[in-house]
Design a protein around this motif. Structure first.
Motif, PDB file in Angstrom:
ATOM      1  N   VAL A 118       0.840  -1.191   0.000  1.00 18.48           N
ATOM      2  CA  VAL A 118       0.000   0.000   0.000  1.00 18.48           C
ATOM      3  C   VAL A 118       0.880   1.248   0.000  1.00 18.48           C
ATOM      4  CG1 VAL A 118      -1.759   1.292   1.266  1.00 18.48           C
ATOM      5  CG2 VAL A 118      -1.843  -1.206   1.209  1.00 18.48           C
ATOM      6  N   ARG A 119       0.585   2.172  -0.892  1.00 12.94           N
ATOM      7  CA  ARG A 119       1.280   3.454  -0.953  1.00 12.94           C
ATOM      8  C   ARG A 119       0.244   4.553  -0.743  1.00 12.94           C
ATOM      9  NH1 ARG A 119       4.934   2.229  -6.405  1.00 12.94           N
ATOM     10  NH2 ARG A 119       6.035   0.405  -5.554  1.00 12.94           N
ATOM     11  N   ILE A 120       0.388   5.297   0.334  1.00 15.52           N
ATOM     12  CA  ILE A 120      -0.601   6.307   0.711  1.00 15.52           C
ATOM     13  C   ILE A 120      -0.128   7.693   0.289  1.00 15.52           C
ATOM     14  CG2 ILE A 120      -1.810   7.418   2.630  1.00 15.52           C
ATOM     15  CD1 ILE A 120      -1.691   4.758   4.099  1.00 15.52           C
ATOM     16  N   SER A 121      -0.979   8.381  -0.444  1.00 14.22           N
ATOM     17  CA  SER A 121      -0.741   9.774  -0.816  1.00 14.22           C
ATOM     18  C   SER A 121      -1.753  10.625  -0.065  1.00 14.22           C
ATOM     19  CB  SER A 121      -0.902   9.953  -2.330  1.00 14.22           C
ATOM     20  OG  SER A 121      -0.801  11.317  -2.689  1.00 14.22           O
ATOM     21  N   ALA A 122      -1.288  11.385   0.928  1.00 13.53           N
ATOM     22  CA  ALA A 122      -2.186  12.182   1.774  1.00 13.53           C
ATOM     23  C   ALA A 122      -2.169  13.636   1.323  1.00 13.53           C
ATOM     24  CB  ALA A 122      -1.767  12.074   3.234  1.00 13.53           C
ATOM     25  N   SER A 123      -3.352  14.143   0.991  1.00  4.81           N
ATOM     26  CA  SER A 123      -3.461  15.526   0.529  1.00  4.81           C
ATOM     27  C   SER A 123      -4.895  15.994   0.707  1.00  4.81           C
ATOM     28  CB  SER A 123      -3.059  15.628  -0.945  1.00  4.81           C
ATOM     29  OG  SER A 123      -3.324  16.926  -1.443  1.00  4.81           O
ATOM     30  N   VAL A 124      -5.061  17.299   0.910  1.00  6.12           N
ATOM     31  CA  VAL A 124      -6.412  17.857   1.000  1.00  6.12           C
ATOM     32  C   VAL A 124      -7.002  18.073  -0.389  1.00  6.12           C
ATOM     33  CG1 VAL A 124      -6.018  18.960   3.216  1.00  6.12           C
ATOM     34  CG2 VAL A 124      -5.499  20.209   1.105  1.00  6.12           C
ATOM     35  N   ASP A 125      -6.183  17.975  -1.435  1.00  6.15           N
ATOM     36  CA  ASP A 125      -6.660  18.153  -2.801  1.00  6.15           C
ATOM     37  C   ASP A 125      -7.202  16.834  -3.345  1.00  6.15           C
ATOM     38  OD1 ASP A 125      -5.819  20.832  -2.859  1.00  6.15           O
ATOM     39  OD2 ASP A 125      -3.771  20.202  -3.380  1.00  6.15           O
ATOM     40  N   VAL A 185     -11.172  24.390  21.350  1.00  4.76           N
ATOM     41  CA  VAL A 185     -10.284  24.069  20.229  1.00  4.76           C
ATOM     42  C   VAL A 185     -11.148  23.938  18.982  1.00  4.76           C
ATOM     43  CG1 VAL A 185      -8.757  22.332  19.230  1.00  4.76           C
ATOM     44  CG2 VAL A 185      -8.551  22.928  21.655  1.00  4.76           C
ATOM     45  N   HIS A 186     -10.794  24.675  17.943  1.00 11.40           N
ATOM     46  CA  HIS A 186     -11.610  24.735  16.730  1.00 11.40           C
ATOM     47  C   HIS A 186     -10.949  23.953  15.594  1.00 11.40           C
ATOM     48  CE1 HIS A 186     -14.101  28.147  18.294  1.00 11.40           C
ATOM     49  NE2 HIS A 186     -12.995  28.353  19.010  1.00 11.40           N
ATOM     50  N   ASP A 187     -11.705  23.025  15.007  1.00 11.71           N
ATOM     51  CA  ASP A 187     -11.267  22.283  13.823  1.00 11.71           C
ATOM     52  C   ASP A 187     -11.888  22.963  12.607  1.00 11.71           C
ATOM     53  OD1 ASP A 187     -10.829  20.529  11.748  1.00 11.71           O
ATOM     54  OD2 ASP A 187     -12.049  18.910  12.559  1.00 11.71           O
ATOM     55  N   SER A 221      -6.256  24.048  10.995  1.00 13.12           N
ATOM     56  CA  SER A 221      -6.777  23.754   9.659  1.00 13.12           C
ATOM     57  C   SER A 221      -6.857  22.266   9.372  1.00 13.12           C
ATOM     58  CB  SER A 221      -5.912  24.442   8.593  1.00 13.12           C
ATOM     59  OG  SER A 221      -4.550  24.048   8.722  1.00 13.12           O
ATOM     60  N   PHE A 222      -6.227  21.433  10.218  1.00 14.08           N
ATOM     61  CA  PHE A 222      -6.298  19.983  10.052  1.00 14.08           C
ATOM     62  C   PHE A 222      -6.919  19.360  11.295  1.00 14.08           C
ATOM     63  CE2 PHE A 222      -2.783  21.133   7.207  1.00 14.08           C
ATOM     64  CZ  PHE A 222      -3.223  20.526   6.036  1.00 14.08           C
ATOM     65  N   ALA A 223      -7.804  18.385  11.071  1.00 18.52           N
ATOM     66  CA  ALA A 223      -8.545  17.778  12.177  1.00 18.52           C
ATOM     67  C   ALA A 223      -7.624  17.065  13.160  1.00 18.52           C
ATOM     68  CB  ALA A 223      -9.589  16.815  11.632  1.00 18.52           C
ATOM     69  N   ASP A 224      -6.595  16.373  12.656  1.00 17.67           N
ATOM     70  CA  ASP A 224      -5.715  15.651  13.572  1.00 17.67           C
ATOM     71  C   ASP A 224      -4.888  16.615  14.433  1.00 17.67           C
ATOM     72  OD1 ASP A 224      -4.599  16.186  10.984  1.00 17.67           O
ATOM     73  OD2 ASP A 224      -2.837  15.035  11.520  1.00 17.67           O
TER      74      ASP A 224
END
Length: 302
Positions: A118-125, A185-187, A221-224
């Protein structure tokens, strides 16, 4: 070929500047290539405005075919990178889901399917499946993705949560009105969806917006990142259950008030139709469905 590539990029973006950034050249070079192509074809491809460009009707008609031709060439040349990628699964997803949900479970997939990588590409786009060589994508939305095959993986809810240490230091939060004693804390990662409640909407629904100041607190700006801030005692977060599940199970976060609000959006598994029945895609999809079903305490029926 260079002129065609410049035209395709500029037409897709409807911007010489954006095309230049994609092609790593100057906007002037893009403009020169397009003028050369227009002279060769004897056809105007763009209407030049003061600060922008606009595709002509004739150019707009040929763009889909030209884009498809370049995508086909990219796909064909990709074979040179690895003549047999039947063991590889290229997955696109948002960073928070990758970090908080997918990666912690990936070892179980590896044990069940040791022949796949598995190759994970993480992006908001949003990924372009063909251009970015993506096999499948995990998307958070309403499941309306034209041209793709989709399966719902996981519904979601939202709930207030805090670290045990924060509650020990500042006392328990037994009702929404008690939030007045805490930082929030704001997500901000779901601001694009007006149906997803933020602190302002949640406090209004709880009837305490005149007691608790929703404007206070840190924004992420990121949930995590928002979850990690809450874990570290920065304040109380309005968390998505899907990505807070493990932190809650391990005791790093404590749900408050025993209330969860369903969200209108869900996580979806998406792929292009021609890959939907490939063994590697079926294996990964069914594994994700089974993992999500187990988390919710139900049996996955396929």
């Amino acid at each position: 070929m260079n002129a065609l590539r410049a035209f395709e990029a500029a037409a897709r973006h409807e911007s010489f500047k954006a095309a230049a950034e994609e092609l790593s050249v100057t906007p002037a070079a893009v403009g020169h290539q397009i003028r050369t192509l227009e002279d060769y074809l004897g056809v105007e491809l763009f209407t030049r405005l003061n600060r922008s460009v606009e595709l002509t009707d004739r150019a707009r008609r040929v763009l889909p075919g030209l884009t498809a031709a370049f995508d086909s060439m990219v796909d064909t040349l990709a074979i040179l990178d690895d003549p047999d990628e039947s063991h590889v699964i290229n997955v696109s997803t948002v960073p928070s889901f990758a970090v908080k949900w997918l990666i912690p479970r990936l070892e179980r997939f590896n044990r069940s399917y040791p022949d796949y990588d598995v190759r994970i590409s993480a992006s908001v786009d949003l990924a372009d499946f063909r251009r970015d060589h993506i096999d499948c994508s995990i998307r958070f939305g309403r499941g309306i993705y034209p041209g793709l095959k989709v399966w719902k993986i996981l519904d979601d809810t939202i709930l207030p949560a805090a670290s045990p240490s924060l509650l020990e230091q500042q006392g328990p939060a037994e009702s929404p009105a008690d939030l007045a004693r805490f930082a929030l804390v704001h997500d901000d990662s779901l601001r694009f969806d007006p149906m997803t409640p933020d602190w302002r909407a949640w406090l209004t629904a709880a009837g305490v917006d005149d007691i608790v100041d929703w404007r206070r607190g840190a924004h992420f700006s990121f949930a995590d990142h928002a979850l990690q801030a809450a874990i570290d005692g920065v304040g109380i977060v309005l968390a998505r259950r899907s990505i807070a599940e493990q932190d809650i199970a391990d005791g790093r976060l404590v749900p408050l008030f025993a209330t969860e609000q369903p969200l209108t959006m869900s996580y979806w598994f998406a792929t292009v139709p021609e890959k939907a029945e490939q063994p590697r895609i079926v294996a990964f999809r069914d594994w994700m469905l089974a993992e999500a079903a187990e988390e919710r305490g139900v049996t996955h029926g396929g």
